[in-house]
Design an enzyme around this catalytic site. Structure first.
Site, PDB file in Angstrom:
ATOM      1  N   CYS A 114      -6.349   1.959   5.784  1.00 31.72           N
ATOM      2  CA  CYS A 114      -6.979   0.712   6.207  1.00 31.72           C
ATOM      3  C   CYS A 114      -6.411   0.325   7.577  1.00 31.72           C
ATOM      4  O   CYS A 114      -5.466   0.948   8.067  1.00 31.72           O
ATOM      5  CB  CYS A 114      -6.708  -0.374   5.171  1.00 31.72           C
ATOM      6  SG  CYS A 114      -4.991  -0.947   5.151  1.00 31.72           S
ATOM      7  N   CYS A 131      -2.536  -0.206   7.487  1.00 35.91           N
ATOM      8  CA  CYS A 131      -1.781   1.040   7.355  1.00 35.91           C
ATOM      9  C   CYS A 131      -1.906   1.907   8.604  1.00 35.91           C
ATOM     10  O   CYS A 131      -0.932   2.527   9.035  1.00 35.91           O
ATOM     11  CB  CYS A 131      -2.231   1.795   6.112  1.00 35.91           C
ATOM     12  SG  CYS A 131      -1.822   0.903   4.590  1.00 35.91           S
ATOM     13  N   GLU A 189       0.881   3.868   1.825  1.00 40.21           N
ATOM     14  CA  GLU A 189       1.323   4.268   3.160  1.00 40.21           C
ATOM     15  C   GLU A 189       2.483   3.418   3.655  1.00 40.21           C
ATOM     16  O   GLU A 189       3.463   3.932   4.197  1.00 40.21           O
ATOM     17  CB  GLU A 189       0.174   4.149   4.177  1.00 40.21           C
ATOM     18  CG  GLU A 189      -1.051   4.966   3.855  1.00 40.21           C
ATOM     19  CD  GLU A 189      -2.118   4.166   3.126  1.00 40.21           C
ATOM     20  OE1 GLU A 189      -1.810   3.510   2.106  1.00 40.21           O
ATOM     21  OE2 GLU A 189      -3.276   4.202   3.570  1.00 40.21           O
ATOM     22  N   HIS A 213       0.846  -1.179   0.000  1.00 35.82           N
ATOM     23  CA  HIS A 213       0.000   0.000   0.000  1.00 35.82           C
ATOM     24  C   HIS A 213       0.890   1.241   0.000  1.00 35.82           C
ATOM     25  O   HIS A 213       2.025   1.214   0.491  1.00 35.82           O
ATOM     26  CB  HIS A 213      -0.887   0.036   1.238  1.00 35.82           C
ATOM     27  CG  HIS A 213      -1.980  -0.982   1.232  1.00 35.82           C
ATOM     28  ND1 HIS A 213      -3.094  -0.864   2.015  1.00 35.82           N
ATOM     29  CD2 HIS A 213      -2.125  -2.150   0.547  1.00 35.82           C
ATOM     30  CE1 HIS A 213      -3.889  -1.899   1.828  1.00 35.82           C
ATOM     31  NE2 HIS A 213      -3.315  -2.695   0.937  1.00 35.82           N
TER      32      HIS A 213
END
Length: 166
Positions: free
Chosen positions: A88, A91, A60, A58
């Site tokens: 999410c 993260c 992040e 991801h």
């Protein structure tokens, strides 16, 4: 959580949006992130799940990893993460474990958002560590990019990833 951005938040979110557009150009879900410390970008990240075939790639996570490498420390005290989509749970956990001071996000994520939409890992008392949260910075623009991407996927305009059937 406040939804009133300041000019610095807008400036840095524009950089995160640039990363999201780069992800889109690569056929990834358009999410971008930057880590800012002492008034400068110390790391950038964008979704690379398909490219790396890694569910944890991801924006992040990649930005936090790059910032930790640059800082030569996993502790990112006094750092702010700007990301185009609400983090999410994975993260959010990484943001908190890195001891980041703030997270600023664009679009809300009603399915997986862990900064207040679905659940709130940043709220006081939820976990040991805390980070201040500002949500909704350029929310319409960030959300539109995501909606257009998924509409393109559904219509076949944007090809889907090659999937292996097990």
């Amino acid at each position: 959580m406040t939804d009133l951005p300041d000019s610095d938040d807008e400036r840095w979110m524009r950089e995160a949006i640039r990363e999201a557009r780069a992800a889109l150009d690569e056929g990834e879900v358009p999410v971008g992130a930057v880590v800012v410390r002492d008034g400068r970008i110390v790391a950038r990240g964008r979704n690379q799940i398909e490219l790396l075939q890694d569910a944890t790639a991801h924006a992040e996570i990649l930005a936090i990893g790059a910032a930790s490498s640059t800082a030569e420390s996993w502790r990112l005290l006094d750092a702010t993460l700007y990301v185009t989509l609400e983090p999410c749970p994975m993260c959010a956990g990484a943001i908190l474990l890195a001891r980041m001071e703030r997270v600023v996000f664009g679009a809300r994520d009603p399915e997986m958002g862990a900064a207040g939409s679905r659940l709130d890992l940043f709220s006081a008392g939820a976990l040991r560590h805390r980070a201040l949260v500002t949500g909704g910075v350029f929310e319409a623009e960030c959300g539109a990019m995501l909606r257009e991407f998924f509409a393109g996927r559904r219509s076949g305009v944007i090809p889907g990833p090659n999937r292996k059937v097990n």
